[in-house]
Design a protein around this motif. Sequence first.
Motif, PDB file in Angstrom:
ATOM      1  N   LEU A  33     100.436 -15.087 -27.612  1.00 15.38           N
ATOM      2  CA  LEU A  33     101.656 -14.875 -28.387  1.00 15.38           C
ATOM      3  C   LEU A  33     101.409 -14.817 -29.891  1.00 15.38           C
ATOM      4  N   THR A  34     100.185 -15.053 -30.305  1.00 15.74           N
ATOM      5  CA  THR A  34      99.871 -15.106 -31.739  1.00 15.74           C
ATOM      6  C   THR A  34      98.993 -13.947 -32.191  1.00 15.74           C
ATOM      7  N   PHE A  35      98.108 -13.485 -31.309  1.00 15.79           N
ATOM      8  CA  PHE A  35      97.156 -12.440 -31.679  1.00 15.79           C
ATOM      9  C   PHE A  35      97.459 -11.144 -30.941  1.00 15.79           C
ATOM     10  N   LYS A  36      97.005 -10.054 -31.532  1.00 13.34           N
ATOM     11  CA  LYS A  36      97.057  -8.762 -30.861  1.00 13.34           C
ATOM     12  C   LYS A  36      95.652  -8.181 -30.819  1.00 13.34           C
ATOM     13  N   LEU A  37      95.450  -7.217 -29.921  1.00 13.27           N
ATOM     14  CA  LEU A  37      94.169  -6.541 -29.818  1.00 13.27           C
ATOM     15  C   LEU A  37      94.199  -5.292 -30.684  1.00 13.27           C
ATOM     16  N   ALA A  38      93.331  -5.262 -31.696  1.00  9.92           N
ATOM     17  CA  ALA A  38      93.259  -4.123 -32.608  1.00  9.92           C
ATOM     18  C   ALA A  38      92.006  -3.317 -32.294  1.00  9.92           C
ATOM     19  N   PRO A  39      92.115  -1.989 -32.257  1.00  4.42           N
ATOM     20  CA  PRO A  39      90.952  -1.162 -31.931  1.00  4.42           C
ATOM     21  C   PRO A  39      90.032  -0.954 -33.122  1.00  4.42           C
ATOM     22  N   VAL A  40      88.744  -0.841 -32.848  1.00  3.45           N
ATOM     23  CA  VAL A  40      87.763  -0.506 -33.860  1.00  3.45           C
ATOM     24  C   VAL A  40      86.688   0.351 -33.189  1.00  3.45           C
ATOM     25  N   PRO A  50      90.634  -9.428 -31.549  1.00  2.00           N
ATOM     26  CA  PRO A  50      91.919 -10.079 -31.811  1.00  2.00           C
ATOM     27  C   PRO A  50      92.160 -10.278 -33.303  1.00  2.00           C
ATOM     28  N   MET A  51      93.404 -10.071 -33.698  1.00  2.00           N
ATOM     29  CA  MET A  51      93.796 -10.338 -35.071  1.00  2.00           C
ATOM     30  C   MET A  51      95.202 -10.935 -35.067  1.00  2.00           C
ATOM     31  N   PRO A  52      95.515 -11.839 -35.988  1.00  2.00           N
ATOM     32  CA  PRO A  52      96.828 -12.492 -35.994  1.00  2.00           C
ATOM     33  C   PRO A  52      97.965 -11.488 -36.189  1.00  2.00           C
ATOM     34  N   GLU A  53      98.926 -11.498 -35.287  1.00  2.00           N
ATOM     35  CA  GLU A  53     100.095 -10.628 -35.370  1.00  2.00           C
ATOM     36  C   GLU A  53     101.145 -11.139 -34.393  1.00  2.00           C
ATOM     37  N   PRO A  54     101.924 -12.169 -34.771  1.00  2.00           N
ATOM     38  CA  PRO A  54     102.860 -12.802 -33.831  1.00  2.00           C
ATOM     39  C   PRO A  54     103.914 -11.857 -33.256  1.00  2.00           C
ATOM     40  N   LEU A  55     104.404 -10.907 -34.048  1.00  2.00           N
ATOM     41  CA  LEU A  55     105.466 -10.034 -33.561  1.00  2.00           C
ATOM     42  C   LEU A  55     104.927  -8.955 -32.613  1.00  2.00           C
ATOM     43  N   HIS A  56     103.761  -8.440 -32.913  1.00  2.00           N
ATOM     44  CA  HIS A  56     103.161  -7.398 -32.074  1.00  2.00           C
ATOM     45  C   HIS A  56     101.943  -7.984 -31.348  1.00  2.00           C
ATOM     46  N   ALA A  59     100.957 -10.154 -25.628  1.00  2.00           N
ATOM     47  CA  ALA A  59     102.002 -10.133 -24.607  1.00  2.00           C
ATOM     48  C   ALA A  59     102.956  -8.972 -24.832  1.00  2.00           C
ATOM     49  N   ALA A  60     103.265  -8.677 -26.100  1.00  2.00           N
ATOM     50  CA  ALA A  60     104.111  -7.528 -26.411  1.00  2.00           C
ATOM     51  C   ALA A  60     103.396  -6.227 -26.070  1.00  2.00           C
ATOM     52  N   GLN A  61     102.096  -6.173 -26.329  1.00  2.00           N
ATOM     53  CA  GLN A  61     101.321  -4.978 -25.974  1.00  2.00           C
ATOM     54  C   GLN A  61     101.324  -4.750 -24.470  1.00  2.00           C
ATOM     55  N   ILE A  62     101.199  -5.837 -23.706  1.00  2.00           N
ATOM     56  CA  ILE A  62     101.236  -5.718 -22.247  1.00  2.00           C
ATOM     57  C   ILE A  62     102.613  -5.273 -21.783  1.00  2.00           C
ATOM     58  N   THR A  63     103.669  -5.820 -22.410  1.00  2.00           N
ATOM     59  CA  THR A  63     105.033  -5.407 -22.062  1.00  2.00           C
ATOM     60  C   THR A  63     105.228  -3.920 -22.313  1.00  2.00           C
ATOM     61  N   ASN A  64     104.756  -3.452 -23.450  1.00  2.00           N
ATOM     62  CA  ASN A  64     104.885  -2.038 -23.781  1.00  2.00           C
ATOM     63  C   ASN A  64     104.083  -1.165 -22.813  1.00  2.00           C
ATOM     64  N   TYR A  65     102.890  -1.637 -22.433  1.00  2.00           N
ATOM     65  CA  TYR A  65     102.069  -0.883 -21.475  1.00  2.00           C
ATOM     66  C   TYR A  65     102.765  -0.824 -20.113  1.00  2.00           C
ATOM     67  N   MET A  66     103.354  -1.920 -19.697  1.00  2.00           N
ATOM     68  CA  MET A  66     104.090  -1.943 -18.439  1.00  2.00           C
ATOM     69  C   MET A  66     105.274  -0.979 -18.487  1.00  2.00           C
ATOM     70  N   LYS A  67     105.949  -0.932 -19.623  1.00  2.00           N
ATOM     71  CA  LYS A  67     107.081  -0.012 -19.759  1.00  2.00           C
ATOM     72  C   LYS A  67     106.619   1.437 -19.638  1.00  2.00           C
ATOM     73  N   GLU A  68     105.499   1.772 -20.261  1.00  2.00           N
ATOM     74  CA  GLU A  68     105.020   3.147 -20.251  1.00  2.00           C
ATOM     75  C   GLU A  68     104.483   3.574 -18.886  1.00  2.00           C
ATOM     76  N   THR A  69     103.908   2.641 -18.142  1.00  2.00           N
ATOM     77  CA  THR A  69     103.254   3.006 -16.886  1.00  2.00           C
ATOM     78  C   THR A  69     104.111   2.760 -15.648  1.00  2.00           C
ATOM     79  N   VAL A  90     106.685 -14.501 -23.022  1.00  2.00           N
ATOM     80  CA  VAL A  90     106.212 -15.828 -22.604  1.00  2.00           C
ATOM     81  C   VAL A  90     105.834 -15.810 -21.125  1.00  2.00           C
ATOM     82  N   TYR A  91     106.661 -15.156 -20.300  1.00  2.00           N
ATOM     83  CA  TYR A  91     106.357 -15.066 -18.867  1.00  2.00           C
ATOM     84  C   TYR A  91     105.030 -14.355 -18.638  1.00  2.00           C
ATOM     85  N   ILE A  92     104.829 -13.259 -19.366  1.00  2.00           N
ATOM     86  CA  ILE A  92     103.595 -12.499 -19.216  1.00  2.00           C
ATOM     87  C   ILE A  92     102.395 -13.331 -19.672  1.00  2.00           C
ATOM     88  N   ALA A  93     102.538 -13.997 -20.814  1.00  2.00           N
ATOM     89  CA  ALA A  93     101.451 -14.836 -21.318  1.00  2.00           C
ATOM     90  C   ALA A  93     101.141 -15.973 -20.348  1.00  2.00           C
TER      91      ALA A  93
END
Length: 272
Positions: A33-40, A50-56, A59-69, A90-93
């Motif tokens: 819930l605190t970090f996001k995966l950033a590509p390099v 991982p880089m700090p990004e509480p809003l994005h 878990a939010a990335q997984i939610t968005n991926y689930m929505k798209e797929t 929170v449920y996903i995490a």
Amino acid sequence: MSELQGIYAHLAELRSRIIRIVIALGIIITFMLTFKLAPVVVGGITLYYPMPEPLHNMAAQITNYMKETLVPQNVQLIQTAPGQAFYAQVYIAALVGLVVSMPIIVRELTSFIKPALSESEVHAVRSIALPAIALFVTGAIFAYLTVIPFMLDFLYQYGESSGLVTFLNVMDFVTFVLQFLLAFGVAFQLPLIMYAATASGMTDVQFWRRNIRYAFVILVIVGAIVTPDGSGVTMWFISGPMIGLYVVGMFLLERRERNTRRLKSEDMPKNK
């Protein structure tokens, strides 16, 4: 008095082990819930860090991926109350934390019951830990790639055929998906459950073949209960794999018993 002290000692040990499990889960959930995966890109290969990004967060990335797929076309995923998106994350995490921390959970629980087990039993419990995790992940992946997309598309075709615009609440969507991921993860443990029941002496190998008809009926009923519609179609996406796993587990146990008997018969002349 000594018995009470022994009970208190066991309870204290159980409490400390549960605390370790909760701490491990809490760390993973907080990280999700605190970090996001950033590509390099490194040497033409895309890596993620991982880089700090509480809003994005992840878990939010997984939610968005689930929505798209998973969400069918023309279905809108919405939030109808404040905080629903956060609770969905929170449920996903929590699910990810449960899977990732499974080795810690198995280690702590095995260490707690170790004094009551023989060395062979402890070895047996530890030997099935990795297959149990692998089967859980396999079941969840199978559900995500095959069962859940079909069920969502099948159920929402009714609205599309009526010319309706369908809205799907994010909490209902995440709960639905996680419910089936957990259901299939647990269902894929069936061969291990059969092995454990046979190895412990609770049943014999022939038990599973003798009761195969009853087992099929029970597994079909389970599929009908778990699926949300009454079409009689989607339930086979749960009952079918479970029946297949039952048959595979039965054949593996019978093969194992035949090999054991063969080895014993080969050893008998040597012993003489």
